[in-house]
Design a protein around this motif. Structure first.
Motif, mmCIF file in Angstrom:
data_model
loop_
_atom_site.group_PDB
_atom_site.id
_atom_site.type_symbol
_atom_site.label_atom_id
_atom_site.label_comp_id
_atom_site.label_asym_id
_atom_site.label_seq_id
_atom_site.Cartn_x
_atom_site.Cartn_y
_atom_site.Cartn_z
ATOM 1 N N SER A 108 37.152 47.988 38.866
ATOM 2 C CA SER A 108 36.602 49.330 39.057
ATOM 3 C C SER A 108 36.375 49.601 40.550
ATOM 4 C CB SER A 108 35.290 49.500 38.284
ATOM 5 O OG SER A 108 34.254 48.712 38.849
ATOM 6 N N LYS A 109 36.470 48.552 41.384
ATOM 7 C CA LYS A 109 36.271 48.693 42.825
ATOM 8 C C LYS A 109 37.548 48.436 43.637
ATOM 9 C CE LYS A 109 31.353 47.565 42.865
ATOM 10 N NZ LYS A 109 31.035 47.946 41.571
ATOM 11 N N ILE A 110 38.439 47.589 43.103
ATOM 12 C CA ILE A 110 39.689 47.264 43.795
ATOM 13 C C ILE A 110 40.686 46.777 42.746
ATOM 14 C CG2 ILE A 110 38.996 44.878 44.305
ATOM 15 C CD1 ILE A 110 40.497 45.240 47.021
ATOM 16 N N PRO A 161 28.039 45.223 46.911
ATOM 17 C CA PRO A 161 28.069 43.959 46.170
ATOM 18 C C PRO A 161 29.497 43.462 45.997
ATOM 19 C CG PRO A 161 27.659 45.770 44.658
ATOM 20 C CD PRO A 161 27.668 46.356 46.053
ATOM 21 N N SER A 162 29.619 42.170 45.732
ATOM 22 C CA SER A 162 30.928 41.524 45.684
ATOM 23 C C SER A 162 31.810 42.089 44.583
ATOM 24 C CB SER A 162 30.767 40.023 45.477
ATOM 25 O OG SER A 162 30.094 39.468 46.580
ATOM 26 N N ALA A 163 33.029 42.417 44.964
ATOM 27 C CA ALA A 163 34.029 42.914 44.016
ATOM 28 C C ALA A 163 35.115 41.876 43.776
ATOM 29 C CB ALA A 163 34.644 44.205 44.537
ATOM 30 N N VAL A 164 35.252 40.916 44.702
ATOM 31 C CA VAL A 164 36.221 39.831 44.557
ATOM 32 C C VAL A 164 35.503 38.517 44.840
ATOM 33 C CG1 VAL A 164 38.393 38.823 45.374
ATOM 34 C CG2 VAL A 164 38.121 41.312 45.341
ATOM 35 N N LEU A 165 35.576 37.600 43.876
ATOM 36 C CA LEU A 165 35.033 36.244 44.033
ATOM 37 C C LEU A 165 36.199 35.268 43.920
ATOM 38 C CD1 LEU A 165 31.960 36.559 41.641
ATOM 39 C CD2 LEU A 165 31.956 36.753 44.136
ATOM 40 N N PHE A 166 36.191 34.240 44.754
ATOM 41 C CA PHE A 166 37.314 33.299 44.800
ATOM 42 C C PHE A 166 36.791 31.871 44.825
ATOM 43 C CE2 PHE A 166 40.148 30.559 47.198
ATOM 44 C CZ PHE A 166 41.365 30.780 46.573
ATOM 45 N N ARG A 167 37.458 30.984 44.077
ATOM 46 C CA ARG A 167 37.143 29.556 44.095
ATOM 47 C C ARG A 167 38.440 28.761 44.101
ATOM 48 N NH1 ARG A 167 33.463 27.355 39.613
ATOM 49 N NH2 ARG A 167 35.199 27.959 38.302
ATOM 50 N N GLU A 176 40.019 38.093 56.024
ATOM 51 C CA GLU A 176 38.687 38.628 56.343
ATOM 52 C C GLU A 176 38.405 39.917 55.568
ATOM 53 O OE1 GLU A 176 36.166 37.246 58.109
ATOM 54 O OE2 GLU A 176 37.502 35.513 58.047
ATOM 55 N N ARG A 177 39.475 40.583 55.135
ATOM 56 C CA ARG A 177 39.335 41.825 54.362
ATOM 57 C C ARG A 177 40.333 41.817 53.217
ATOM 58 N NH1 ARG A 177 36.700 46.090 56.444
ATOM 59 N NH2 ARG A 177 38.006 47.672 55.517
ATOM 60 N N ILE A 178 39.907 42.402 52.110
ATOM 61 C CA ILE A 178 40.808 42.706 51.007
ATOM 62 C C ILE A 178 40.635 44.199 50.754
ATOM 63 C CG2 ILE A 178 41.344 42.380 48.570
ATOM 64 C CD1 ILE A 178 40.477 39.502 48.801
ATOM 65 N N GLY A 179 41.677 44.959 51.051
ATOM 66 C CA GLY A 179 41.548 46.415 50.975
ATOM 67 C C GLY A 179 40.476 46.872 51.952
ATOM 68 N N ASP A 180 39.494 47.607 51.446
ATOM 69 C CA ASP A 180 38.384 48.082 52.275
ATOM 70 C C ASP A 180 37.179 47.150 52.222
ATOM 71 O OD1 ASP A 180 39.827 50.330 52.993
ATOM 72 O OD2 ASP A 180 39.022 51.538 51.345
#
Length: 166
Positions: free
Chosen positions: A123-125, A68-74, A47-51
């Motif tokens: 740059s965000k995580i 805005p999204s910093a991690v996208l997963f497929r 439900e969370r990755i880092g903050d």
């Protein structure tokens, strides 16, 4: 009657406000997103990755974190062929790291079928933090191969040398 209309109006406004707080990220599903193994991965995603909190996506076997999204997963991609891209391992999961869009990294599982991919704005995580969070979910995908040379990620953010895979 007037109080019921006011209460209903307040409920509609509250629902609209809550909906506005949860953005939906548009994503394209991978070709094999309907693979039951991707469903197994999807239910195990954090439900969370880092903050970063997980946000809604509009495609099967996808996920996003941050606004805005910093991690996208497929999940559901074709397994990548041998490559000279850097290969890192987190919790027994090998990932090929493509830094063509730096500071964003495209990291695709190697030796897993179907393959999964994380696109991370570093740059965000950190990429390490994202892969660490994803390893338990992605680790459920069957192993079909491994990198011949792998850098065991330490989470310290150090860049590893390029490695070849087979």
């Amino acid at each position: 009657m007037k109080s019921r209309v006011s209460a209903l109006l307040a409920l509609v406004v509250a629902a609209a406000a809550l909906t506005a707080c949860t953005p939906t990220v548009h994503m394209e599903p991978a070709a094999e997103a309907n693979d039951p193994l991707c469903a197994e991965v999807s239910v195990r995603l954090p439900e969370r990755i880092g903050d970063l909190d997980r946000v809604w996506t509009d495609a099967q076997a996808t996920a996003a974190w941050g606004d805005p999204s910093a991690v996208l997963f497929r999940c559901g991609l074709e397994s990548p062929a041998a490559s000279t891209l850097q290969c890192v391992s987190f919790g027994g999961v090998d990932w090929l790291v493509d830094d063509e869009d730096y500071p964003s990294l495209r990291m695709t599982t190697f030796g897993r079928t179907p393959a999964a991919q994380a696109y991370v704005d570093t740059s965000k995580i950190s990429g390490d933090q994202a892969l660490e969070a994803l390893k338990l979910a992605v680790g459920t995908l069957p192993v079909t191969g491994q990198c011949t040379t792998v850098t065991e990620a330490t989470g310290d953010g150090e860049d590893a040398p390029e490695t070849a895979t087979e």
